[in-house]
Design an enzyme around this catalytic site. Structure first.
Site, PDB file in Angstrom:
ATOM      1  N   ASP A  76      48.336  48.336  40.244  1.00 49.61           N
ATOM      2  CA  ASP A  76      49.767  48.607  40.199  1.00 49.61           C
ATOM      3  C   ASP A  76      50.333  48.821  41.590  1.00 49.61           C
ATOM      4  OD1 ASP A  76      51.770  48.669  38.388  1.00 49.61           O
ATOM      5  OD2 ASP A  76      51.246  50.578  37.495  1.00 49.61           O
ATOM      6  N   GLN A 116      45.423  49.349  35.758  1.00 49.47           N
ATOM      7  CA  GLN A 116      46.371  48.405  36.348  1.00 49.47           C
ATOM      8  C   GLN A 116      46.227  48.379  37.864  1.00 49.47           C
ATOM      9  OE1 GLN A 116      50.163  49.842  34.555  1.00 49.47           O
ATOM     10  NE2 GLN A 116      50.280  47.759  33.740  1.00 49.47           N
ATOM     11  N   HIS A 149      54.166  49.465  43.669  1.00 47.96           N
ATOM     12  CA  HIS A 149      55.600  49.690  43.615  1.00 47.96           C
ATOM     13  C   HIS A 149      56.127  49.671  45.039  1.00 47.96           C
ATOM     14  CE1 HIS A 149      54.262  51.238  39.699  1.00 47.96           C
ATOM     15  NE2 HIS A 149      55.392  50.701  39.292  1.00 47.96           N
ATOM     16  N   CYS A 173      54.248  54.061  37.216  1.00 50.25           N
ATOM     17  CA  CYS A 173      55.439  54.026  38.067  1.00 50.25           C
ATOM     18  C   CYS A 173      56.070  55.399  38.342  1.00 50.25           C
ATOM     19  CB  CYS A 173      56.469  53.041  37.523  1.00 50.25           C
ATOM     20  SG  CYS A 173      56.493  52.799  35.757  1.00 50.25           S
ATOM     21  N   ARG A 183      47.564  53.379  26.336  1.00 53.12           N
ATOM     22  CA  ARG A 183      48.664  52.984  25.454  1.00 53.12           C
ATOM     23  C   ARG A 183      48.149  52.865  24.033  1.00 53.12           C
ATOM     24  NH1 ARG A 183      51.475  48.306  29.303  1.00 53.12           N
ATOM     25  NH2 ARG A 183      51.767  49.668  31.123  1.00 53.12           N
ATOM     26  N   LYS A 234      63.351  39.638  36.626  1.00 54.89           N
ATOM     27  CA  LYS A 234      61.924  39.593  36.937  1.00 54.89           C
ATOM     28  C   LYS A 234      61.410  38.163  36.980  1.00 54.89           C
ATOM     29  CE  LYS A 234      60.169  39.924  32.174  1.00 54.89           C
ATOM     30  NZ  LYS A 234      59.124  40.523  31.308  1.00 54.89           N
ATOM     31  N   HIS A 248      58.522  46.653  40.785  1.00 57.88           N
ATOM     32  CA  HIS A 248      57.223  46.807  40.123  1.00 57.88           C
ATOM     33  C   HIS A 248      56.455  45.502  40.315  1.00 57.88           C
ATOM     34  CE1 HIS A 248      58.647  50.244  37.507  1.00 57.88           C
ATOM     35  NE2 HIS A 248      59.793  49.674  37.800  1.00 57.88           N
TER      36      HIS A 248
END
Length: 656
Positions: free
Chosen positions: A401, A399, A403, A352, A381, A484, A530
């Site tokens: 991902d 990911q 945004h 992000c 991670r 969320k 997100h």
């Protein structure tokens, strides 16, 4: 004082009882069946034991076994029986905590020096637990002032520490579940002197239990801290009936057959070499091909869905993570820094902040919004080694991902479109059964003004309502930076997997000073969304393996069709058929007649191929093939090759 009290039942009716009547008395007054099945009650919103007295005007719901609360209580009480059995069999054991969990329970124990538990010990412990159940020992609740409780549990090292933390105001959620409040400490006793600190409630007696199975033994650091003692954690499952237990154990047996770690290696998809380190995988050609198909589909959908592709590096200087806040609240999940050129560089745990950098690279106008950025971005991670689980919990993963940066006015429209997008992609991979959770503003401090939270939450709720999804609301369960939606999918054997998340973020735009020029010329702050659709490619692939038990649909299968000549004389025709299929973009191989036909057919089944074609004399003469479709017991003979091409081409194109 009146000799009679009146209580209200869930259906709105009232019932009169003698003053001092307990929950058990209420159940008996309603009926013998309810009295037999009752476990606990919810009185004015608080869960209580059946022997607790009722007050006038109380609203009472009696809880039985099949309910969620009932199962939770059964598992909690069974955890106590487990602890009791371990103490009986291993005197001197120190008890830590033993909470109920999804489908079961566990207890963390510290055995005397030199003693350990193994899977072989579970049968013996189980047998002792059944003896305790057969004795029908009553669970009795006790309460002590904190100071007396500290003395009472002084020899129980872990319980004493919990009391100290609770009374000192430094309690965790687990601690609160163990003791009660900082002033009064509660515990339960049963049998010949067994006691366990706990808030309860519990079933009336051990005889209400019995439908359980101990499953495994694992290691667990006390409080999850690697600097604290390593305890032994015994896991079990518990249910309200023999039938429910049997059904669950059958599901677990089926899940074991579908374990993606075993299937990934059997089908030559992925492996985890020791030389790489825990939580890191290499993808073999077949697995990589499926991954490419997944990623290509994702890229196509995003390209056609109004997203812009971006790419970001794998590391960044500490200043980025300081500004984003990750070094404040996520440092334990990050790999340590590399010191280079006078700066600290961290491998990225999330994408992000990089997408924020893309947004911030130019002055933005309301005409550019919503700006949807998409990346298949690798992140790293640091997961504890005990938490790593194949592809489902990795240290390095990719990911899908996205945004989205949008205006406050467009939140609802964007969220509705976004949820539709998520569900349509999940359906393409064969998922149809969804459960969503809406998490709202937390009770503690949250960033962003009330109106923004209200607008965002209303947008999420409206998106869920219009989708027709079943969903639950987790009041106060949102992150401090925004509400969320989490979307769970159920797989082929009914297990729920949390995959997709749509998360509003009012924090990062503020931290990084993001702006856009509104239609009236003023500078305003965008709202950031997100969106992780698959969660990660690795995790999603692991779920797919288990969902399909390795038998991927034709559009995802690395080999869609195998052609088998009956004998060597049919080789040329087999290769001709394969060439015809390949010309249609299908993935095909040929296995020549070096081994008996039956063995080659069986090998195709073991490899879980969607189709195996067998060609012999008649097929050569008539341009046909015998079609063995996965899952069907009998082949379909004399099928024209052109007809088969149309059949499989349609199946692949429609992603059936």
């Amino acid at each position: 004082m009146s000799d009679v009290i009146s209580v209200q039942l869930p259906d709105g009716s009232a019932r009169e009882l003698p003053a001092g009547a307990t929950v058990a008395d209420l159940a008996a007054s309603i009926g013998a069946g309810l009295a037999r099945d009752a476990l606990i009650a919810v009185v004015d919103g608080e869960e209580l034991d059946l022997d607790r007295p009722l007050t006038d005007g109380a609203v009472v719901e009696i809880v039985t076994g099949p309910s969620e609360r009932g199962l939770h209580t059964i598992r909690h009480s069974t955890a106590h029986v487990l602890a009791q059995a371990i103490l009986d069999l291993y005197p001197g054991t120190q008890l830590a905590i033993g909470p109920p969990i999804d489908n079961g329970f566990y207890y963390d124990v510290d055995l005397p020096a030199g003693q350990t538990l193994s899977e072989d010990d579970l049968e013996r412990i189980e047998a002792r637990m059944h003896e305790i159940v057969a004795a029908d020992q009553a669970f009795e609740r006790h309460e002590l002032p904190a100071a007396k409780a500290a003395a009472f549990f002084a020899d129980d090292l872990y319980k004493a520490e919990i009391i100290e933390r609770v009374t000192g105001g430094d309690a965790s959620g687990d601690d609160a579940g163990e003791v009660g409040s900082a002033d009064i400490i509660s515990y339960y006793s049963n049998g010949d002197g067994f006691r366990d600190m706990c808030t309860g409630p519990h079933v009336p007696s051990t005889g209400k239990l019995g439908h359980f199975k101990l499953q495994s033994v694992a290691g667990a650091y006390w409080r999850g801290d690697v600097s604290r003692p390593m305890l032994q954690r015994v896991y079990g499952t518990a249910w309200d009936s023999k039938k429910a237990l049997k059904t669950h154990l059958q599901m677990l047996a089926e899940a074991e057959k579908r374990d993606h770690r075993r299937l990934a290696q059997e089908l030559d998809l992925v492996s985890w070499p020791d030389e790489l380190g825990p939580g890191l995988a290499v993808w073999h050609p077949k697995g990589a091909l499926i991954r490419k198909l997944m990623e290509d589909y994702s890229r196509d959908r995003h390209e056609n869905g109004g997203y812009d592709y971006v790419f970001s590096p794998h590391i960044a200087k500490s200043v980025l993570w300081e500004t984003s806040g990750h070094l404040d609240f996520y440092a334990d999940g990050m790999y340590p820094p590399m010191e280079l050129d006078g700066a600290s560089y961290y491998p990225k745990p999330m994408n992000c902040p990089f997408h924020v950098m893309v947004y911030r690279s130019n002055q933005r106008s309301y005409r550019e919004l919503p700006l949807r950025l998409f990346e298949l971005g690798a992140v790293y991670r640091y997961e504890l080694s005990g938490a790593i689980h194949g592809l489902l919990r990795s240290r390095g993963f990719t990911q899908d991902d996205s945004h989205i940066f949008t205006t406050r006015e467009d939140i609802q429209t964007e969220l509705a479109s976004l949820l539709d997008f998520v569900l349509s992609v999940l359906r393409a991979f064969g998922f149809e059964d969804f459960q969503a959770k809406l998490s709202t503003r937390p009770l503690e401090k949250a960033v962003g003004d009330d109106e923004l939270w209200d607008d965002a939450t209303a947008g999420l709720r409206a998106a869920l309502d219009s989708s027709g999804l079943d969903y639950i609301v987790d009041e106060g369960g949102g992150a401090f930076y925004g509400p969320k939606i989490d979307v769970d999918v159920k797989d082929a054997i009914g297990r729920a997997w949390q995959l997709s998340t749509i998360q509003l973020d009012f924090n990062l735009p503020d931290r990084f000073g993001l702006e856009y020029i509104a239609s009236d010329g003023t500078r305003r702050q965008p709202v950031m969304i997100h969106r992780a659709l698959m969660g990660s490619i690795e995790r999603f692939f692991g779920v797919l393996i288990e969902h399909y038990a390795g038998a991927f649909p034709a559009w995802l299968a690395p080999v869609q069709v195998r052609v088998l000549p009956v004998a060597e004389v049919h080789d040329d025709y087999a290769h001709k058929v394969a060439a015809r299929l390949k010309s249609e973009g299908l993935r095909v191989d040929v296995v020549s007649a070096v081994e008996p036909l039956g063995k080659r057919v069986r090998n195709g089944k073991v490899e879980k191929l969607p189709y195996v074609l067998v060609v012999g004399d008649d097929d050569v003469a008539n341009d046909t093939a015998g079609v063995n479709k996965r899952g069907e017991s009998k082949p379909d003979r004399d099928v024209a090759v052109d007809d088969f091409v149309r059949r499989i081409r349609s199946e692949v194109d429609e992603k059936r």
